[in-house]
Design a protein around this motif. Structure first.
Motif, PDB file in Angstrom:
ATOM      1  N   VAL A  34      26.229  32.419  21.540  1.00  0.00           N
ATOM      2  CA  VAL A  34      26.753  33.746  21.867  1.00  0.00           C
ATOM      3  C   VAL A  34      28.211  33.559  22.248  1.00  0.00           C
ATOM      4  N   ILE A  35      29.096  34.227  21.519  1.00  0.00           N
ATOM      5  CA  ILE A  35      30.528  34.018  21.726  1.00  0.00           C
ATOM      6  C   ILE A  35      31.168  35.310  22.242  1.00  0.00           C
ATOM      7  N   ASP A  36      31.903  35.205  23.357  1.00  0.00           N
ATOM      8  CA  ASP A  36      32.576  36.361  23.959  1.00  0.00           C
ATOM      9  C   ASP A  36      34.041  36.370  23.528  1.00  0.00           C
ATOM     10  N   PRO A  37      34.443  37.335  22.686  1.00  0.00           N
ATOM     11  CA  PRO A  37      35.850  37.377  22.264  1.00  0.00           C
ATOM     12  C   PRO A  37      36.780  37.902  23.366  1.00  0.00           C
ATOM     13  N   GLY A  38      36.234  38.271  24.527  1.00  0.00           N
ATOM     14  CA  GLY A  38      37.066  38.712  25.651  1.00  0.00           C
ATOM     15  C   GLY A  38      37.364  40.195  25.616  1.00  0.00           C
ATOM     16  N   TYR A  39      36.484  40.978  24.994  1.00  0.00           N
ATOM     17  CA  TYR A  39      36.722  42.417  24.878  1.00  0.00           C
ATOM     18  C   TYR A  39      35.843  43.239  25.818  1.00  0.00           C
ATOM     19  N   LEU A  40      35.289  42.601  26.849  1.00  0.00           N
ATOM     20  CA  LEU A  40      34.565  43.293  27.928  1.00  0.00           C
ATOM     21  C   LEU A  40      33.298  44.004  27.466  1.00  0.00           C
ATOM     22  N   GLY A  41      32.694  43.574  26.403  1.00  0.00           N
ATOM     23  CA  GLY A  41      31.465  44.217  25.928  1.00  0.00           C
ATOM     24  C   GLY A  41      30.925  43.614  24.643  1.00  0.00           C
ATOM     25  N   PRO A  42      31.720  43.550  23.586  1.00  0.00           N
ATOM     26  CA  PRO A  42      31.199  43.015  22.328  1.00  0.00           C
ATOM     27  C   PRO A  42      30.924  41.513  22.431  1.00  0.00           C
ATOM     28  N   LEU A  43      29.801  41.081  21.857  1.00  0.00           N
ATOM     29  CA  LEU A  43      29.472  39.655  21.786  1.00  0.00           C
ATOM     30  C   LEU A  43      29.122  39.330  20.346  1.00  0.00           C
ATOM     31  N   ASN A 208      37.928  44.411  38.372  1.00  0.00           N
ATOM     32  CA  ASN A 208      37.740  43.228  39.226  1.00  0.00           C
ATOM     33  C   ASN A 208      38.898  43.187  40.217  1.00  0.00           C
ATOM     34  N   GLY A 209      39.272  42.022  40.666  1.00  0.00           N
ATOM     35  CA  GLY A 209      40.342  41.933  41.654  1.00  0.00           C
ATOM     36  C   GLY A 209      40.147  40.675  42.466  1.00  0.00           C
ATOM     37  N   SER A 210      40.945  40.565  43.495  1.00  0.00           N
ATOM     38  CA  SER A 210      40.719  39.410  44.356  1.00  0.00           C
ATOM     39  C   SER A 210      40.956  39.826  45.792  1.00  0.00           C
ATOM     40  N   LEU A 211      40.288  39.085  46.668  1.00  0.00           N
ATOM     41  CA  LEU A 211      40.276  39.445  48.075  1.00  0.00           C
ATOM     42  C   LEU A 211      40.420  38.147  48.852  1.00  0.00           C
ATOM     43  N   GLU A 212      41.605  37.946  49.426  1.00  0.00           N
ATOM     44  CA  GLU A 212      41.866  36.732  50.211  1.00  0.00           C
ATOM     45  C   GLU A 212      41.358  35.479  49.507  1.00  0.00           C
ATOM     46  N   MET A 213      41.847  35.284  48.303  1.00  0.00           N
ATOM     47  CA  MET A 213      41.552  34.096  47.493  1.00  0.00           C
ATOM     48  C   MET A 213      40.110  34.062  46.978  1.00  0.00           C
ATOM     49  N   GLU A 214      39.315  35.049  47.330  1.00  0.00           N
ATOM     50  CA  GLU A 214      37.954  35.075  46.796  1.00  0.00           C
ATOM     51  C   GLU A 214      37.877  36.108  45.688  1.00  0.00           C
ATOM     52  N   PRO A 215      37.149  35.813  44.632  1.00  0.00           N
ATOM     53  CA  PRO A 215      37.074  36.816  43.563  1.00  0.00           C
ATOM     54  C   PRO A 215      36.210  37.998  43.975  1.00  0.00           C
ATOM     55  N   VAL A 216      36.467  39.130  43.342  1.00  0.00           N
ATOM     56  CA  VAL A 216      35.677  40.339  43.538  1.00  0.00           C
ATOM     57  C   VAL A 216      34.693  40.411  42.372  1.00  0.00           C
ATOM     58  N   ARG A 217      33.463  40.802  42.633  1.00  0.00           N
ATOM     59  CA  ARG A 217      32.477  40.912  41.548  1.00  0.00           C
ATOM     60  C   ARG A 217      32.931  41.958  40.536  1.00  0.00           C
ATOM     61  N   PRO A 218      33.126  41.574  39.263  1.00  0.00           N
ATOM     62  CA  PRO A 218      33.578  42.563  38.274  1.00  0.00           C
ATOM     63  C   PRO A 218      32.503  43.619  38.004  1.00  0.00           C
ATOM     64  N   ALA A 219      32.952  44.831  37.741  1.00  0.00           N
ATOM     65  CA  ALA A 219      32.036  45.909  37.330  1.00  0.00           C
ATOM     66  C   ALA A 219      32.441  46.313  35.918  1.00  0.00           C
ATOM     67  N   TYR A 220      31.456  46.424  35.029  1.00  0.00           N
ATOM     68  CA  TYR A 220      31.749  46.745  33.628  1.00  0.00           C
ATOM     69  C   TYR A 220      31.228  48.131  33.293  1.00  0.00           C
TER      70      TYR A 220
END
Ligand SMILES: *[C@@H]1O[C@H](CO)[C@@H](O)[C@H](O)[C@H]1NC(C)=O
Ligand SMILES: *[C@@H]1O[C@H](CO)[C@@H](O)[C@H](O)[C@H]1NC(C)=O
Ligand SMILES: *[C@@H]1O[C@H](CO)[C@@H](O)[C@H](O)[C@H]1NC(C)=O
Ligand SMILES: *[C@@H]1O[C@H](CO)[C@@H](O)[C@H](O)[C@H]1NC(C)=O
Ligand SMILES: *[C@@H]1O[C@H](CO)[C@@H](O)[C@H](O)[C@H]1NC(C)=O
Length: 396
Positions: A34-43, A208-220
């Motif tokens: 399964v290859i993710d082209p980086g388009y936030l949905g299509p695989l 997504n985002g970041s919070l004091e060097m910690e990543p934020v859980r992305p929402a799609y």
């Protein structure tokens, strides 16, 4: 013997008669990826044919089944290709399964199936689950621009700054929002220009985002923009009294890119001090009539939305401004007659006043002239008498 084994038996018989070689089972595909082209949905799902089928003149196809891990309705696709691409929901893990289907001839009903091979794909889901934004609300205003607003995650400090990325098929790569909507210096939404408004295709968003060097859980999120349109309010609402007890109402579709045949309307009216009542308007119509009673003010407003022929869903526009009409007693014709009578009375009164003023002015002028003339005569007479007296005096 059950049905399946009977069919396998017949399949074997057929194979044996067509081809001397015996095919009792078939291997599953290999190297499923399964290859993710980086388009936030299509695989892209791809695999290779089982080596045992190489150089054999058989009808080989593949059955794919894929969904989110806990979903009960997986999609199934049958293809002759060695790859397939589709859009996914990245908020949960994804399971992809594939199996080989073999027939000796494509027309034949007998088919051998291999076991499934499966793979679980984990989209990037770093960060704590509570840091993920809660719902995203997007509205496409009159097909001119789109605004998306999100709610902070449940357990996030006020210093969090979310970032929004998006992709649709006209973009070569994922883009970051370039016009954030801010509240107290923090990003709370994104404003999209008209160039980005693409309909009838997936519009993928990742926040997504970041919070004091910690990543934020992305929402799609995957949107279909044609279903999120809010039209502008209808313009130029006109009310006219078409007969003694009927008001006819007409309005113009909102200006903009929404085609007039894609709009439906709702009208509300109310008589004096009563509540708004709805009137159903047939699809595609921009006028209607109301039965009214006399001696009342009627007020009307109209709103629009994209109809079911052009989208699966839509938002109602704001209401147009309120337009009112007073229906007088005795109905339409009598109202105009009464108006004409009133005008006539005023006209006659004005004319009479003018006449009286003119006559009195003339009268005064004449009186004044006479007065002057009289005074002159008196003076003249007086002077003459003096002269006569003088004469008489000298003569004496
Ligand atoms: C899927 O279901 C299992 C149990 O059935 C549960 O433990 C797991 O958290 C679920 N996963 C998601 C992403 O909801
Ligand atoms: C959020 O990001 C904006 C722009 O990138 C920045 O100006 C602002 O200071 C950030 N706010 C916080 C609380 O980090
Ligand atoms: C957020 O998502 C985008 C798009 O997938 C990615 O390029 C970026 O690195 C992510 N940012 C963080 C902080 O994880
Ligand atoms: C309005 O009046 C006309 C004729 O008087 C009648 O046919 C029609 O049904 C009325 N409409 C409503 C909504 O009452
Ligand atoms: C005008 O008023 C009269 C009574 O004053 C009535 O008989 C007539 O029907 C009215 N005309 C209309 C058009 O309503």
């Amino acid at each position: 013997m059950d049905l399946k084994s009977i069919s396998v038996f017949f399949a074997l018989m057929l194979w044996q008669s067509a081809d001397s070689e015996m095919l009792t089972s078939v291997d599953p595909p290999t190297n499923l990826q399964v290859i993710d082209p980086g388009y936030l949905g299509p695989l892209r799902m791809c695999w290779q044919a089982p080596t045992s089928l190489a150089n054999k003149k058989l009808c080989v196809r593949y059955m794919l089944s894929y969904c989110n891990v806990n979903s009960t309705n997986c999609k199934r696709v049958i293809t002759k290709q060695l790859e397939y691409t589709d859009g996914f929901n990245f908020n949960e893990e994804i399971i992809v399964k594939v199996r080989t289907l073999v027939k000796d001839q494509c027309k034949s009903a007998m088919e051998l199936q291999s076991d499934w091979v499966e793979i679980i794909y984990r989209p990037p889901l770093e960060g704590h689950a509570d840091s993920k934004v809660k719902d995203l609300q997007c509205i496409v205003y009159n097909l001119e621009y789109m605004e998306c607003l999100w709610q902070d995650g449940m357990a996030v400090p006020q210093t969090i700054n979310y970032t929004l990325y998006y992709w649709h098929e006209d973009l070569e790569q994922t883009m970051q929002c370039n016009n954030y909507i801010k509240h107290h210096g923090r990003t709370v939404g994104c404003h999209f220009q008209s160039d980005d408004l693409i309909e009838f295709t997936d519009f993928n968003i990742c926040i997504n985002g970041s919070l004091e060097m910690e990543p934020v859980r992305p929402a799609y999120f995957t949107l279909q923009l044609q279903d999120l349109v809010k039209a502008a309010a209808p313009a130029e609402v006109k009310l006219t009294l078409s007969s003694a007890d009927t008001i006819s109402i007409q309005w113009e579709p909102p200006a903009g890119k929404i085609k007039p045949h894609c709009l439906k309307y709702e009208l509300q009216f109310r008589g004096k001090s009563s509540d708004w009542e709805a009137k159903v308007i047939s699809e595609g119509v921009t006028s209607t009539t109301l039965n009214v009673t006399t001696n009342t003010i009627y007020c009307v407003h109209v709103r629009a939305a994209v109809n079911m022929f052009c989208a699966d869903d839509s938002f109602w526009s704001d209401w147009s401004s309120v337009h009112c009409l007073t229906v007088r007693s005795e109905g339409g014709d009598n109202v105009t007659i009464q108006l004409n009578v009133a005008k006539l009375v005023v006209l006659i009164a004005l004319m009479s006043i003018t006449l009286i003023l003119t006559l009195s002015t003339i009268y005064c002028w004449i009186r004044w002239k006479r007065l002057i003339a009289k005074k002159k005569l008196n003076r003249l007479l007086n002077d003459n008498i003096k002269d006569i007296k003088k004469c008489i005096h000298i003569d004496y």
